[in-house]
Motif scaffolding. Structure first.
Motif, PDB file in Angstrom:
ATOM      1  N   PHE A  45     -54.124  -5.385  28.909  1.00 47.12           N
ATOM      2  CA  PHE A  45     -53.113  -6.131  29.659  1.00 47.12           C
ATOM      3  C   PHE A  45     -51.706  -5.715  29.223  1.00 47.12           C
ATOM      4  N   VAL A  76     -56.198 -10.131  34.225  1.00 46.10           N
ATOM      5  CA  VAL A  76     -56.740 -11.444  33.886  1.00 46.10           C
ATOM      6  C   VAL A  76     -58.040 -11.695  34.639  1.00 46.10           C
ATOM      7  N   THR A  79     -52.092 -10.209  37.818  1.00 47.65           N
ATOM      8  CA  THR A  79     -53.318 -10.911  38.188  1.00 47.65           C
ATOM      9  C   THR A  79     -54.593 -10.121  37.920  1.00 47.65           C
TER      10      THR A  79
END
Length: 480
Positions: free
Chosen positions: A57, A243, A240
């Motif tokens: 991420f 995740v 988005t």
């Protein structure tokens, strides 16, 4: 192939980009490779996915910041050229293309394995040959057609994952399809040695497959050159998609290990198909096999797109054959698609020669290439941030959270993974192949590219004019 234009056609919107990243990162790594990760770590594989997902991420946020600032074709290959030098860009771009090619071969290998569930008597290479030509056709169409195809392929597998999580939770709660002696839930998950069933070493051993599973998510950056509105599309996808992927991996595998003993997963087919087939739920295994086939198609599609667009960007910088920059009348770099098709046809031959051991070898090699690319993304981002501060440039509109601690922590983790590949006996071949690959790139650059007058890439900065106070700019950026 008709006429050529100077630039790629922009036809990808937020919906396309989000699901293209899912297409690369939710595929073979989850539906097939997760079996090897579970065998290595046991239930602790969930921790491995959480740690790896958090690091990825941060890589994606670094890439997103650069992509919003410089929305170009070739993405992080050009960023490395701009901020680290032409040689770094050359290595990064070609290693990503290599990564996508290797991952695509792994994906077509998995596709052949999935088809074997229904047609065990048909040689695997026949199915692989068929899927190679299908993917080539999709990638030669207009990019909007490609984006729509990827969207719907991804919708199928995302919907299936959600259905599996809900269905698995119902099995845990009510015991549908389980024998009377079964103990679904944490009892089944932890009943064979506890959470760290194979010890800390088992957890470390799983990281090579775990990081392979996340490989391809950086394709988000590649889409910047064809996004209709990069400043909106890239942040929406970056925030988005990682995740969602993390939740899908952790939740799905947790549910599977709660309804089926993890040490009985054999890896001969998708663990999803094996588990639901073993439970005897009518048609479930066949439905899931159709889903994992869809997932493989989606992943191969995204792999081919990503590698082709990177080679196009390299050609624009003079670091790949000029023919790779040729654009068809549909706005597609058709020579790069043809090249990837040839690579996948090589995968057909490899599957005919090494049908049993090919996937594990390819997955470990792809992990090296994947992590190397992520390292270069992080180093490029750090160099960019230093330049922003040194020159007092405008703050980034989409910065990395907890800069600089988070970026350096992610960098250290990626170095750790590279070292781990060399330490683990099963993945040492990846380190050997990786070192040879970097050596070949050095020779290619030294004798084929260097000295031809290619300076650092000059990228247009899409960020607004810098604020008056350079220190304030860095504070704004760090706080985003």
């Amino acid at each position: 192939m008709a006429q050529f234009t100077q630039a790629l056609a922009r036809g990808l919107n937020v919906r396309h980009i989000r699901f293209m990243a899912l297409g690369s990162a939710i595929g073979t790594g989850l539906f097939y490779g997760s079996a090897a990760a579970i065998q290595a770590a046991g239930p602790a594989v969930l921790l491995a996915y959480m740690i790896g997902g958090a690091a990825v991420f941060l890589v994606m946020r670094a890439l997103g910041e650069m992509a919003v600032r410089h929305p170009v074709s070739g993405s992080f290959g050009q960023y490395a050229s701009r901020y680290l030098g032409p040689f770094a860009g050359f290595i990064t771009g070609w290693t990503f293309a290599f990564e996508m090619a290797i991952v695509a071969i792994a994906d077509v290998t998995a596709f052949g394995i999935y088809m074997g569930f229904w047609f065990p008597e048909v040689p695997r290479w026949i199915w692989i040959l068929a899927v190679v030509f299908l993917i080539a056709a999709l990638n030669l169409m207009r990019v909007k057609v490609f984006g729509e195809a990827e969207f719907w392929l991804s919708i199928v597998k995302v919907g299936a994952i959600i259905a599996m999580i809900l269905g698995g939770a119902a099995i845990v709660a009510f015991g549908f399809g389980l024998p009377d002696a079964a103990n679904p839930g944490l009892g089944t998950m932890l009943g064979e040695g506890g959470f760290f069933a194979n010890g800390f070493w088992g957890l470390l051993a799983s990281f090579s497959i775990v990081m392979f599973a996340f490989g391809g998510i950086e394709t988000i950056g590649i889409t910047a050159g064809e996004a209709e509105n990069p400043k909106n599309a890239i942040p929406a996808a970056v925030n988005t998609v990682p995740v969602r992927i993390l939740l899908f991996y952790v939740c799905t595998l947790a549910v599977l290990m709660m309804i089926f003993p993890w040490n009985q997963i054999d890896g001969e087919t998708s663990p999803f198909v094996q588990i639901f087939d073993a439970l005897g739920i009518p048609a479930a295994a066949h439905i899931l096999n159709a889903v994992v086939i869809t997932a493989a198609l989606s992943a191969i599609n995204s792999d081919t797109f990503g590698a082709g667009r990177m080679m196009y960007g390299l050609a624009q910088q003079g670091q790949a054959p000029a023919s790779f920059a040729k654009i068809s009348r549909h706005g597609v770099p058709w020579m790069t698609v043809a090249t990837m098709t040839a690579v996948l046809l090589a995968g057909v031959v490899l599957n005919a020669l090494l049908p049993e051991s090919l996937f594990t070898i390819i997955a470990s090699i792809a992990t090296f290439a994947t992590v190397w690319v992520w390292l270069m993304i992080l180093l490029s981002h750090i160099a960019m941030k230093r330049e922003i501060r040194r020159k007092g440039l405008a703050a980034s509109e989409f910065g990395v959270p907890f800069w600089p601690v988070a970026s350096y922590a992610a960098l250290a983790f990626m170095v750790f993974i590279v070292v781990l590949l060399g330490v683990m006996p099963d993945t040492r071949v990846a380190m050997v192949v990786g070192v040879v690959w970097i050596g070949l790139l050095f020779v290619a650059y030294r004798f084929g590219v260097k000295g031809k007058g290619h300076a650092r890439a000059e990228l247009v900065d899409q960020t607004a004019a810098a604020p008056a106070d350079p220190a304030g700019a860095e504070q704004i950026n760090a706080g985003r």
